[in-house]
Design a protein around this motif. Structure first.
Motif, PDB file in Angstrom:
ATOM      1  N   PHE A  78      -2.047   2.483  -9.776  1.00  0.00           N
ATOM      2  CA  PHE A  78      -1.937   2.115  -8.363  1.00  0.00           C
ATOM      3  C   PHE A  78      -2.076   0.600  -8.197  1.00  0.00           C
ATOM      4  O   PHE A  78      -1.292  -0.037  -7.508  1.00  0.00           O
ATOM      5  N   LEU A  79      -3.083   0.022  -8.841  1.00  0.00           N
ATOM      6  CA  LEU A  79      -3.326  -1.413  -8.698  1.00  0.00           C
ATOM      7  C   LEU A  79      -2.143  -2.220  -9.224  1.00  0.00           C
ATOM      8  O   LEU A  79      -1.725  -3.203  -8.613  1.00  0.00           O
ATOM      9  N   LEU A  80      -1.600  -1.761 -10.352  1.00  0.00           N
ATOM     10  CA  LEU A  80      -0.454  -2.460 -10.931  1.00  0.00           C
ATOM     11  C   LEU A  80       0.748  -2.377  -9.994  1.00  0.00           C
ATOM     12  O   LEU A  80       1.412  -3.382  -9.712  1.00  0.00           O
ATOM     13  N   ALA A  81       1.013  -1.171  -9.480  1.00  0.00           N
ATOM     14  CA  ALA A  81       2.142  -0.985  -8.577  1.00  0.00           C
ATOM     15  C   ALA A  81       1.938  -1.832  -7.323  1.00  0.00           C
ATOM     16  O   ALA A  81       2.872  -2.471  -6.825  1.00  0.00           O
TER      17      ALA A  81
ATOM     18  N   ILE B   9       0.838  -1.201   0.000  1.00  0.00           N
ATOM     19  CA  ILE B   9       0.000   0.000   0.000  1.00  0.00           C
ATOM     20  C   ILE B   9       0.870   1.248   0.000  1.00  0.00           C
ATOM     21  O   ILE B   9       0.670   2.174  -0.794  1.00  0.00           O
ATOM     22  N   GLY B  10       1.881   1.241   0.873  1.00  0.00           N
ATOM     23  CA  GLY B  10       2.773   2.405   0.944  1.00  0.00           C
ATOM     24  C   GLY B  10       3.508   2.634  -0.358  1.00  0.00           C
ATOM     25  O   GLY B  10       3.517   3.743  -0.901  1.00  0.00           O
TER      26      GLY B  10
ATOM     27  N   ILE C 279       0.279  -4.669  -6.937  1.00  0.00           N
ATOM     28  CA  ILE C 279       0.485  -6.105  -7.128  1.00  0.00           C
ATOM     29  C   ILE C 279       1.950  -6.414  -7.423  1.00  0.00           C
ATOM     30  O   ILE C 279       2.460  -7.457  -7.029  1.00  0.00           O
ATOM     31  N   ILE C 280       2.634  -5.492  -8.112  1.00  0.00           N
ATOM     32  CA  ILE C 280       4.059  -5.699  -8.384  1.00  0.00           C
ATOM     33  C   ILE C 280       4.830  -5.727  -7.061  1.00  0.00           C
ATOM     34  O   ILE C 280       5.699  -6.563  -6.832  1.00  0.00           O
ATOM     35  N   SER C 281       4.459  -4.830  -6.156  1.00  0.00           N
ATOM     36  CA  SER C 281       5.106  -4.787  -4.855  1.00  0.00           C
ATOM     37  C   SER C 281       4.769  -6.042  -4.042  1.00  0.00           C
ATOM     38  O   SER C 281       5.631  -6.665  -3.446  1.00  0.00           O
ATOM     39  N   LEU C 282       3.493  -6.416  -4.078  1.00  0.00           N
ATOM     40  CA  LEU C 282       3.038  -7.562  -3.289  1.00  0.00           C
ATOM     41  C   LEU C 282       3.744  -8.845  -3.728  1.00  0.00           C
ATOM     42  O   LEU C 282       4.071  -9.698  -2.913  1.00  0.00           O
ATOM     43  N   ASP C 283       3.993  -8.969  -5.042  1.00  0.00           N
ATOM     44  CA  ASP C 283       4.546 -10.201  -5.589  1.00  0.00           C
ATOM     45  C   ASP C 283       6.068 -10.246  -5.588  1.00  0.00           C
ATOM     46  O   ASP C 283       6.644 -11.271  -5.907  1.00  0.00           O
ATOM     47  N   ASP C 284       6.705  -9.122  -5.278  1.00  0.00           N
ATOM     48  CA  ASP C 284       8.147  -9.099  -5.502  1.00  0.00           C
ATOM     49  C   ASP C 284       8.898 -10.000  -4.532  1.00  0.00           C
ATOM     50  O   ASP C 284       8.637 -10.011  -3.329  1.00  0.00           O
TER      51      ASP C 284
END
Ligand SMILES: Nc1ncnc2c1ncn2[C@@H]1O[C@H](COP(=O)(O)OP(=O)(O)OP(=O)(O)O)[C@@H](O)[C@H]1O
Ligand SMILES: [Mg+2]
Lengths: 358, 271
Positions: free
Chosen positions: B199-202, B77-78, B204-209
């Motif tokens: 935002f959604l793309l960023a 989120i951040g 999920i990219i963060s969540l999956d990294d």
């Protein structure tokens, strides 16, 4: 040289450059209060640029701009009490018709009840009351154009700028809206600066017209003046159609003038005043030429082409081989229109010939 | 009009396509199927049950996974928020500010993280943090994520921005709106689908990294991917399949949402 406070828009020596390209060249112009003023010229001549300069979207390279006596050259668009009807309308797609119309009033800080009152008045003026809750995407092109007009009128600007607002409409609608625009201008008393490249539109709608070409002002005047007394060959050929004849050995003698046409044809015609001599350019409108039997005309020639216009026919006549003249003949049955190849005489009324000095 | 090439006429094209699809999706499908397996075996399917999902939420490792999920979500989120704000500013600068020095260089710079191998970024980031004496932990993960999320947020926002003609903002200014008002009332609402999509793309990219996170995280701090990796190292249990399936579904939902918001623009724009 500050224009008086009665001049709605005073443009003094304005030049606008884009890099090396000069879009407006030392342009001076005064638009009067409560006037329907038209900027007319071919594509790319700088009409939109001039409008954007007045609205404040373009910084000028030299000169000054006055709005009712106040120098507005340094003000941003939102500080100029001028509104624009954009060519693409530019209605805010995420706002309803009413929100669009109220936008300017709200930004000006007008109290909400007053704003709504003025907004509805503007919608009524353009006959769009009842559609205030629609989104722009739910309107036809003609309706969007009306909303764009209402949105620009609602804040009661001192000057309304219209950039080819009718160009996206079909011919019939364009003619109807043209009259309505004129009427709205009359009712509101707001000065309109209207841009078009359609000379017929300009002639029918305007109090005064400014003809531009390549960033240079060519002539300013009333419709009639522009059409009947063009000041140069550009204006003469851009507004309506005309025969332009380069002449030599021009001599004016009282009410008659004589000259030598290309190909060495001697030409004598009724002149009006203004003695001048030497070389020049004659402009003769096709509708001021009439056809008679051969040898009776001031000039004689052979019909080489017909251009069918509906109510009229343009008859193209070759005079002495090198010179071609176009005469406009009313289409009242085949009898009055000479056949191709026929020999005809060409007559002129007094005042039909205008001499242009170039 | 040019006739479109009909790929069906190429011999073997269909077979090759099917093979690719199979290699791409078969492992995922196996993971999803076995996450519903009742037995502890990861090779033999017994019967359908939600046993391993229960294990994820209430089993021995539940506490670890819960903490990792919490870390992942807060960081995502951040990182998504900050990178979206930066990406929005960047796309406005790129597409509205006219010409400015270094503009030509800005686009490749913005999209560079998409092309640099992630492992290189990971190592470089780690070296950078230790060089400036930044203690590994939540903060390092967050900063690293913000940086590599920017291009992902930027792409949909800039695409949307490109479709918004500047005449709308000019019309607003013509109607007495200040620059701020014309941004707030006109540009921002028109840009919103792109911003949400970015935002959604960023997110999920963060969540999956995994790679970068694994390098910069420091001891004790785990995100969901690193926690799964840690658990998998001790042998694959079906609970990893269950949690992977959950992560996969979340990804699918977010990517689809991002795609849908990104598409709204083309439907709304009728002209
Ligand atoms: N931002 C710009 N940068 C460079 N040149 C420009 C710019 N805007 C306009 N011009 C040039 O200035 C000239 C005048 O443009 P302008 O838009 O005022 O023409 P116009 O009279 O409105 O034409 P049209 O009838 O086609 O709308 C054109 O040659 C155009 O190429
Ligand atoms: Mg124009």
């Amino acid at each position: 040289m500050t224009p008086s406070a009665h001049t709605a828009v005073g443009i003094v020596g304005v030049t606008k450059r884009y890099g090396d390209y000069v879009a407006l060249r030392d342009l001076s112009l005064e638009i009067s209060d409560n006037e329907f003023f038209t900027l007319l010229g071919p594509s790319g001549c700088g009409k939109t640029t001039l409008l954007r300069v007045i609205a404040g979207f373009e910084e000028i390279s030299a000169g000054s701009i006055f709005l009712y006596g106040e120098d507005i050259g340094a003000l941003p668009p939102n500080k100029r009490h001028v509104n624009t009807v954009f060519q693409q309308y530019a209605l805010f797609p995420h706002m309803t018709v009413l929100e669009n119309v109220l936008f300017g009033l709200r930004r000006l800080g007008v109290a909400e009840d007053n704003a709504r009152k003025q907004g509805f008045e503007a919608l009524e003026l353009v006959q769009m009351s009842g559609l205030q809750d629609r989104l722009p995407a739910q309107l036809s092109g003609g309706q969007q154009q009306r909303v764009a007009l209402a949105r620009a009128l609602a804040p009661r600007p001192k000057v309304l700028l219209l950039d080819e607002p009718l160009s996206a409409l079909d011919l019939k609608l364009r003619q109807a809206v043209r009259l309505e625009l004129k009427q709205i201008q009359h009712e509101t008393g707001i000065t309109f600066v209207f841009v078009t490249h359609d000379q017929e539109e300009a002639l029918t709608i305007s109090d005064r017209i400014a003809v531009m070409n390549e960033g240079v002002l060519q002539q300013v005047g009333e419709s009639r003046e522009i059409y009947e007394s063009p000041s140069n060959s550009f204006v003469a050929s851009f507004i309506g159609e005309t025969n332009l004849l380069p002449v030599r050995d021009l001599r004016v003698d009282g009410a008659r003038a004589t000259c030598l046409l290309p190909g060495g044809v001697q030409f004598s015609f009724p002149a009006e005043g203004g003695a001048s001599a030497g070389e020049g350019l004659l402009s003769i409108r096709p509708e001021r030429l009439s056809l008679t039997s051969p040898q009776e005309g001031l000039l004689n020639g052979e019909v080489v082409d017909h251009i069918y216009l509906g109510t009229d026919v343009h008859v193209v006549i070759a005079v002495a081989g090198t010179l071609s003249l176009t005469a406009r003949v009313q289409n009242d049955g085949a009898a009055s229109i000479p056949d191709l190849g026929a020999r005809v005489g060409v007559m002129l009324e007094a005042g039909a010939v205008r001499l242009l000095r170039n | 009009m040019s006739r479109r090439t009909n790929f069906r006429h190429f011999p073997g094209f269909m077979a090759l396509g099917l093979l690719c699809m199979f290699l791409l999706y078969a492992p995922l499908i196996i993971v999803m199927v076995y996450s519903f397996n009742d037995s502890i075996s990861v090779t033999r399917f017994d019967s359908v049950s939600l046993r391993w999902y229960r294990d994820v939420f209430f089993g021995l490792e539940a506490g670890k996974f819960r903490q990792a999920t919490f870390n992942s979500l807060t960081i995502a989120i951040g990182a998504a928020t900050v990178s979206t704000v930066i990406a929005t500013c960047a796309s406005i600068a790129m597409l509205r500010a006219g010409r400015f020095r270094g503009k030509l260089l800005s686009f490749p710079l913005l999209s560079l993280p998409l092309m640099v191998p992630e492992i290189v970024t990971a190592v470089a980031t780690l070296i950078f943090f230790s060089a400036i004496g930044f203690a590994a932990g939540h903060a390092t993960i967050l900063v690293a994520h913000i940086v590599f999320c920017i291009p992902f947020a930027y792409l949909p926002i800039a695409a949307r921005m490109q479709s918004i003609e500047s005449v709308y903002e000019q019309a607003a200014q013509d109607l007495y709106a200040s620059r701020w008002d014309s941004f707030r009332l006109i540009l921002l609402p028109l840009l919103m689908p792109g911003i949400i999509s970015g935002f959604l793309l960023a997110f999920i990219i963060s969540l999956d990294d995994f790679i970068i996170t694994n390098f910069v995280k420091g001891a004790g701090v785990e995100t969901l991917p690193t926690a799964i990796f840690g658990a998998a190292k001790q042998g694959i249990k079906p609970n990893i399949m269950a949690i992977s399936t959950l992560l996969l579904l979340t990804s699918i939902v977010f990517v689809s949402l991002s795609y849908m918001f990104g598409r709204v623009e083309s439907n709304n724009k009728r002209e």
